[in-house]
Each structure stands twice: as structure tokens, then as C-alpha cells.
Design a protein around this motif. Structure first.
Motif, PDB file in Angstrom:
ATOM      1  N   LEU A 120      -9.619   2.853   7.590  1.00 37.72           N
ATOM      2  CA  LEU A 120      -9.481   3.583   6.333  1.00 37.72           C
ATOM      3  C   LEU A 120      -8.728   2.734   5.319  1.00 37.72           C
ATOM      4  O   LEU A 120      -9.112   2.651   4.143  1.00 37.72           O
ATOM      5  CB  LEU A 120      -8.762   4.911   6.568  1.00 37.72           C
ATOM      6  N   GLY A 121      -7.682   2.103   5.775  1.00 40.22           N
ATOM      7  CA  GLY A 121      -6.891   1.269   4.873  1.00 40.22           C
ATOM      8  C   GLY A 121      -7.726   0.151   4.280  1.00 40.22           C
ATOM      9  O   GLY A 121      -7.772  -0.039   3.062  1.00 40.22           O
ATOM     10  N   LEU A 122      -8.422  -0.569   5.140  1.00 40.25           N
ATOM     11  CA  LEU A 122      -9.204  -1.701   4.648  1.00 40.25           C
ATOM     12  C   LEU A 122     -10.375  -1.253   3.796  1.00 40.25           C
ATOM     13  O   LEU A 122     -10.700  -1.881   2.788  1.00 40.25           O
ATOM     14  CB  LEU A 122      -9.718  -2.550   5.808  1.00 40.25           C
ATOM     15  N   ASP A 150      -7.038   4.208  11.395  1.00 44.57           N
ATOM     16  CA  ASP A 150      -6.140   4.040  10.246  1.00 44.57           C
ATOM     17  C   ASP A 150      -6.399   2.708   9.553  1.00 44.57           C
ATOM     18  O   ASP A 150      -6.510   2.630   8.324  1.00 44.57           O
ATOM     19  CB  ASP A 150      -4.679   4.087  10.707  1.00 44.57           C
ATOM     20  N   ALA A 151      -6.495   1.668  10.357  1.00 47.13           N
ATOM     21  CA  ALA A 151      -6.727   0.342   9.792  1.00 47.13           C
ATOM     22  C   ALA A 151      -8.033   0.333   9.009  1.00 47.13           C
ATOM     23  O   ALA A 151      -8.119  -0.213   7.904  1.00 47.13           O
ATOM     24  CB  ALA A 151      -6.766  -0.704  10.899  1.00 47.13           C
ATOM     25  N   ALA A 206     -10.467   1.279   1.942  1.00 48.91           N
ATOM     26  CA  ALA A 206      -9.899   1.661   0.656  1.00 48.91           C
ATOM     27  C   ALA A 206      -9.575   0.423  -0.175  1.00 48.91           C
ATOM     28  O   ALA A 206      -9.834   0.367  -1.379  1.00 48.91           O
ATOM     29  CB  ALA A 206      -8.641   2.493   0.863  1.00 48.91           C
ATOM     30  N   GLU A 207      -9.040  -0.575   0.501  1.00 52.86           N
ATOM     31  CA  GLU A 207      -8.569  -1.766  -0.199  1.00 52.86           C
ATOM     32  C   GLU A 207      -9.719  -2.657  -0.646  1.00 52.86           C
ATOM     33  O   GLU A 207      -9.754  -3.148  -1.772  1.00 52.86           O
ATOM     34  CB  GLU A 207      -7.717  -2.556   0.790  1.00 52.86           C
ATOM     35  N   ARG A 208     -10.641  -2.883   0.287  1.00 53.63           N
ATOM     36  CA  ARG A 208     -11.663  -3.903   0.046  1.00 53.63           C
ATOM     37  C   ARG A 208     -13.058  -3.336  -0.121  1.00 53.63           C
ATOM     38  O   ARG A 208     -14.027  -4.132  -0.125  1.00 53.63           O
ATOM     39  CB  ARG A 208     -11.733  -4.841   1.265  1.00 53.63           C
ATOM     40  N   ARG A 244      -5.054   3.760  15.721  1.00 48.83           N
ATOM     41  CA  ARG A 244      -4.740   2.589  14.906  1.00 48.83           C
ATOM     42  C   ARG A 244      -5.976   2.007  14.257  1.00 48.83           C
ATOM     43  O   ARG A 244      -5.952   1.591  13.114  1.00 48.83           O
ATOM     44  CB  ARG A 244      -4.137   1.495  15.798  1.00 48.83           C
ATOM     45  N   PRO A 247      -9.180  10.942   1.640  1.00 50.12           N
ATOM     46  CA  PRO A 247     -10.026   9.914   0.999  1.00 50.12           C
ATOM     47  C   PRO A 247     -11.505  10.291   1.018  1.00 50.12           C
ATOM     48  O   PRO A 247     -12.331   9.559   1.554  1.00 50.12           O
ATOM     49  CB  PRO A 247      -9.764   8.675   1.854  1.00 50.12           C
ATOM     50  N   ALA A 267      -6.182  -5.835  11.460  1.00 52.01           N
ATOM     51  CA  ALA A 267      -5.272  -4.922  10.774  1.00 52.01           C
ATOM     52  C   ALA A 267      -4.722  -3.875  11.746  1.00 52.01           C
ATOM     53  O   ALA A 267      -3.650  -3.331  11.550  1.00 52.01           O
ATOM     54  CB  ALA A 267      -5.980  -4.253   9.606  1.00 52.01           C
ATOM     55  N   ILE A 293     -10.738  -5.423  10.430  1.00 55.55           N
ATOM     56  CA  ILE A 293     -10.245  -4.108  10.822  1.00 55.55           C
ATOM     57  C   ILE A 293      -9.464  -4.231  12.128  1.00 55.55           C
ATOM     58  O   ILE A 293      -8.354  -3.712  12.265  1.00 55.55           O
ATOM     59  CB  ILE A 293     -11.413  -3.111  10.970  1.00 55.55           C
TER      60      ILE A 293
END
Lengths: 180, 180, 180, 180
Positions: D17-19, D14-15, D21-23, D11, D94, D35, D32
Motif C-alpha cells: 500500500l505504501g509503495l 502495508d509495504a 501510494a508513493e510510486r 508487512r 486509500p 520495503a 515491495i
DNA sequence: TATGAATGAGAATTCATTCAT
DNA sequence: AATGAATGAATTCTCATTCAT
């Protein structure tokens, strides 16, 4: 830990009030934190920025004042004495300081609403006292509130100092006939 | 050249008052200089530091007030009306601002002395008015002066607003008998 | 003094490019100022905030590139070689760094417009080269520009490294028939 | 419990990578953790510091890529198509982000070795493809790998965008004869 | 073991003041 | 004498990391 955090929050507010009183409204965040026995980071965890801290203080004082007004009404204090009692209450609070702090930035919605509410309560009070004849009628309720605020928001205001006496006294009676 | 210098000095003070009024007492030296149409360097030639500028403004206002008091006395205005006249005069001056500025730092000797002198003149005035019976006697002259100062040092103070009326009115008469 | 200031401005930009290259786009303003042999205050006099500095660098690079494109067109270089020449020019500029810097915040209007203008010039170039037959036609001009940008915005890009050769070469010819 | 821990670890990654990517790569550890539905403390139990988290992501991506290369070899995909397949695989990962993250600090030994291993595998691939004649021979295997990396490490890279097409196409054929 | 409160070093920015031109 | 460029201390705020509960 929740208890701890609450305690720290209180400490910060106390330290801030102390330092603002001592050094003026420009007291540095770092110093406030130190005075509260904490690191700056902790201060910023509780209040995201300087405004938030000032706001908490201002809003807290307004909430306390509102509570006081309501309590006095609930106690059924004779209307004519409520203003005196409120002045006495306020004299024990650092309203001069809080006013100065609050003037630094424009009031956010929450504070504006609260202020309007408290002002409303005080205006009602003034209006009813005028109805009873314990406050003179040639001064608009809104002005009575303004007077009250001026009396109460002075550094070192006391409930029995000259301004308080003259104003409270003056509010009670019809205006003197103008000297010729 | 001397005339030039005097003009610049005036411009700086005007600009400072304007900016302080507009942006609060925190206005930057650079901006004041710009508003006066000068470089910072020139500002600092006239006033060695920020305090000196603030001081000049505060002292200037006190001197003007002293002159006004003296003028009123010289004009032989009936004592009972002098306070009203002074309040009217002060309402046209930025005393609220000046008070805020002056509170930033401790007053230096010159200002303290001038303040004491003006306070003395006003106390004399109060005392004589009390002798004449146009100001009530249960308030010490020193307190009368304090009252006067509170009335006059408010943002937006006007000679006929509620506070001015209630206080001037209240000063004129003996205290109301306490409600039973 | 104007000359001095201009020199300092240059120094700041040079120092910034140097530090950004060395330490990444996070280099501190204080360090940049020191590297330029100046105090932070001076840096901030020239560039009101970090963005302004980054922006100056980005915009400056785009302006230089625009000038280069125009110069090449004015020189009447055979269309088929202009891309090569531009790649060679860009290899000498820190475009990889500038791209990274520029991506930090959204581009303000000025930069967006300049970027659009440069992209437009490059697209025209691509289109005319396609007309002449020196760039293959199955790739949209906009994509040619994107390709160009990728080739040129790499750390350590050189005009004759593998990517530059393969891409420039690939652009020149019709696509290979897909292997079965 | 072990399963729990593994899930949390996933988790977090993943969080992150997500953040990222986003920010952007500056996303805060606290965010993180949030998230990922965890407290910071838990994040730090899994990854002793920020680097360790970034490293895990970078190394993980390299391991996956290595596995992919091996799988393709095991599948006996015609050499000439392996590069295409790898580009297609990478387009779904990514890599641009990971490259940016990885550049923040110097690569530690583990990552360097893994990178070298993957590069080695890819070079072998290139070399064999050159042997077969499906990749042109005037570009060193090491450069082929570099090309591959540039194609694959772009934000929004797609397997069939202009750069991918031109490069893959360009690699397949002998260089065009220079225009006279 | 998980949580989130606390910490403080570090970064950007402001502004009074000095000084070269 | 006037100008405005340079300086740097002081301030606000952020975030990686630690630690008490």
C-alpha cells in the motif's frame, strides 16, 4: 550462492572482454550474456547498465595497473628498467580495447580519480628516472606518461615491437642534434 | 547538373567528417544529410549505403596521402626530411578518425590495394632513407611504416608533440647501447 | 505527402485513444502503430517518445475544451446553463482516460499553462454565475472547477447520470440546513 | 511460526500500500518485498503472483467496508446520517488507489461477489433512507451507491470537501425545480 | 522456510535503408 | 533528381516469476 554470483560476475567480464575484442565495442548485451552462459537479466543484475559493465572493466584494468606499478616500486627494480617492465606488463593486457571502450562516454568521477592517481604514480616514476639520468630531461613527465600510454594502448602491442623499442630507446637518450 | 552533383557529393563528405569528428563514428545518416543541407534520399543517391560513404572518406584520404608522398618525391626533398614532412602533412588530416571509421568493417579490395600501394611507397622511402643512412637499419621498412602510422593516427596528433619527436628522433639514429 | 503525413498523425492519435481505452494506459507503442496501420518507426517519427504522444492527446483535449468554453461564451448562453452545456460536451470526450494518461508523468510547462488557462476560464465562469445567483456562493470558484472536473473525468460519464444531476443541481441552490 | 507468517503477510500488504501510494500502481514486486524487509521469495510464498497481492488488498478493503456498514447498522445510527459516516470512514482509507489497482485486471469471482454484497448492503441502506425520506427518491438506489463510490474513490478525498458536501447535500433533498 | 540470484519475455527506442510523391 | 516519410530489425533495459542454496 555468493560464490556462484562471484563466478558469474567474472564470467560476464571475461565474456565481455572476449566479445568486445572480437566484435568491437558495440557488442550487444544479449550476446555478452549468452557468451557468459547466462540470461540478460543476470547480466543486468550484476551491472545495472552497459556503462556500468564498461566501467567495471576500465576501472579494474586501472586498478591492476596501479597494483603493478606499486609492486615494481616495492621490488626496488632499478628505475631505468621500470618503464620497460611496465610496457611488458601492459602488453599482456587489452589496453587498446579498454581505451576504446572508455572513450565511449565521459569518465565518471571514480575512473577520473583512479586515472589521475595512476598518471601521478607514472609521472613520479618519470621524474625520478630523469633525476637519475635514465630518462631524458627535455620531455615533461606528463608527456612521458602520454608516450607510455600511446605505446601501450595499441591493438596487438608487444613489449618488443618497433614502437616500444624506438620510444623506450628514445626516452633514454638526449635528443639527437637536428640535422642541418 | 553534373557540377551540382559534384558539389553535393563534396558537401556530404565534409558534413560526414564534421559530424564524425564531433559525435564519434556513430553519427546517423539522417544527421549527416541534414548537416549537408540535403535529404537522406539524396545522400543515398550518392552513396548506396553507409559503408560506401565511409569507404569514400577512407579511400579519399589514402589517395591524398599517396599524392602527397609522390609530390614530396617529385620535389626532391632530401630523403631524411621526407618523413618529417609527411608527419606534418598528416597532422593536418583527421587520420585518427578515419582509422577508427575504417576499422568498423573489413576493408574491401579497393581500399586494401590502395593501402598496400601507399604502404609500398612508404616502405620504399624508408628503405632508401636507410640506404642513405638517415634512418637506422635495425628496423624493418614495414615496421617503419607501422611506426609512422601510429604516430600519425592519434587524435590530436601534432607534428612536434612528444611522440612525434621521440619517434622521428629515434628513427634517425642507431639504437642506444643497452644499459649494462 | 504532407497530407499523407497529417492523415497518419491523426490515425496514430485515434489508434492510441482506442487502444488506451481498450487496454488501459499501458498499451504498447508497437500495438498503437499496428492499430494505426503503420510501423513503429512512423509512430516515432511523429512523436519522439511515448510521452510526446500522451502529451499531444492531453494538450489536444484541453485545447478543444478551451475552444468549447469560448464558443459557449461567444454564443451568449445564459450563464446558468453554461456548466450544463460543458458537462454535456465533456461527456462526449474521453476525459477519464485522458486524466489517467496525464497522471502518468509530471505535466510539462505547456500543459500546465494550458490547464491553468482553462481552469481560469472555468473559474471566471463560476464566479460570474455566482454573481448572477445561478451558482451557490459558499463554494469557492476553484472548488466549483474541481467539482466540474470530477463530474466530467469519470469512465462512462454521461451528462444526465446521477452524479451530474446531483452536482449540477446541488451547485444551483444554497446548502440545505444541516439536519439537527 | 504461524504468528511470524501472519506478521510477514501484514508487512507485505502495508509495504505494498505504501509503495503503490508513493510510486503508483506500477511498483515492482522486488521493491515491495524490500520495503517489507523481506526477500522476493518470501513475498511469493505469501502471494503466488502480483494479482493475488492486489486482490488481497482489494478484497481486504471491501471486507473492512462491509464490516463498517454492518457496525453502523448495529449501532442504530439514524439512517439519515449513515451515509455521512461512511463517507467519513472511507476518506481515511486509500480507496482511490485500491480502485486504480483493482481496475488493472478483471475482477475474479470472489471480489465480484464481495463487491455485489457490499453494493447490496449500500443499496438497502439507500432504499431505507429513501423510505424514511432522508434521501431523495428520484435517484435509484443503485445510482446512490455509484454516487457514493465516486465521492469516496478520489485521491485525497475528504469527508467535508466540496464534492462530498454537494453530493451528500444533494442526496438529502428533492431536486431543485429546473430554472425556467 | 527465507533468500536473492537467474531467467526471459516484453517494452521503448534508434537508425540504416527503401520508396512514394 | 530531390525529398523526407515509412519501415522494421536490432538494441537496451525492466520486471514478474522461478529455483538453487
Amino acid at each position: 550462492m555468493r560464490a556462484d554470483a562471484r563466478r558469474n560476475r567474472e564470467r560476464i567480464i571475461d565474456a565481455a572482454l572476449g566479445l568486445f575484442a572480437e566484435r568491437g565495442p558495440g557488442a550487444a548485451m544479449e550476446e555478452i550474456a549468452r557468451a557468459a552462459g547466462l540470461g540478460v537479466g543476470t547480466l543486468y543484475r550484476h551491472f545495472p547498465d552497459r556503462r556500468a559493465l564498461v566501467e567495471e572493466i576500465a576501472v579494474g584494468a586501472l586498478q591492476d595497473l596501479r597494483a603493478e606499478v606499486r609492486a615494481l616500486e616495492a621490488l626496488d627494480v632499478p628505475r631505468g628498467q621500470v618503464l620497460e617492465r611496465l610496457v611488458a606488463y601492459c602488453a599482456g593486457q587489452p589496453f587498446a580495447l579498454i581505451k576504446a571502450l572508455a572513450e565511449e562516454d565521459a569518465a565518471p568521477a571514480e575512473r577520473r580519480e583512479l586515472q589521475a592517481e595512476v598518471d601521478g604514480l607514472l609521472e613520479d616514476l618519470a621524474r625520478r628516472a630523469q633525476g637519475e639520468g635514465t630518462v631524458r630531461r627535455d620531455i615533461a613527465p606528463r608527456e612521458v606518461v602520454e608516450l607510455f600510454s600511446t605505446v601501450v594502448c595499441r591493438p596487438g602491442a608487444r613489449a618488443d615491437d618497433a614502437l616500444a623499442r624506438v620510444v623506450l630507446d628514445g626516452l633514454r637518450r638526449d635528443p639527437a642534434p637536428r640535422s642541418p
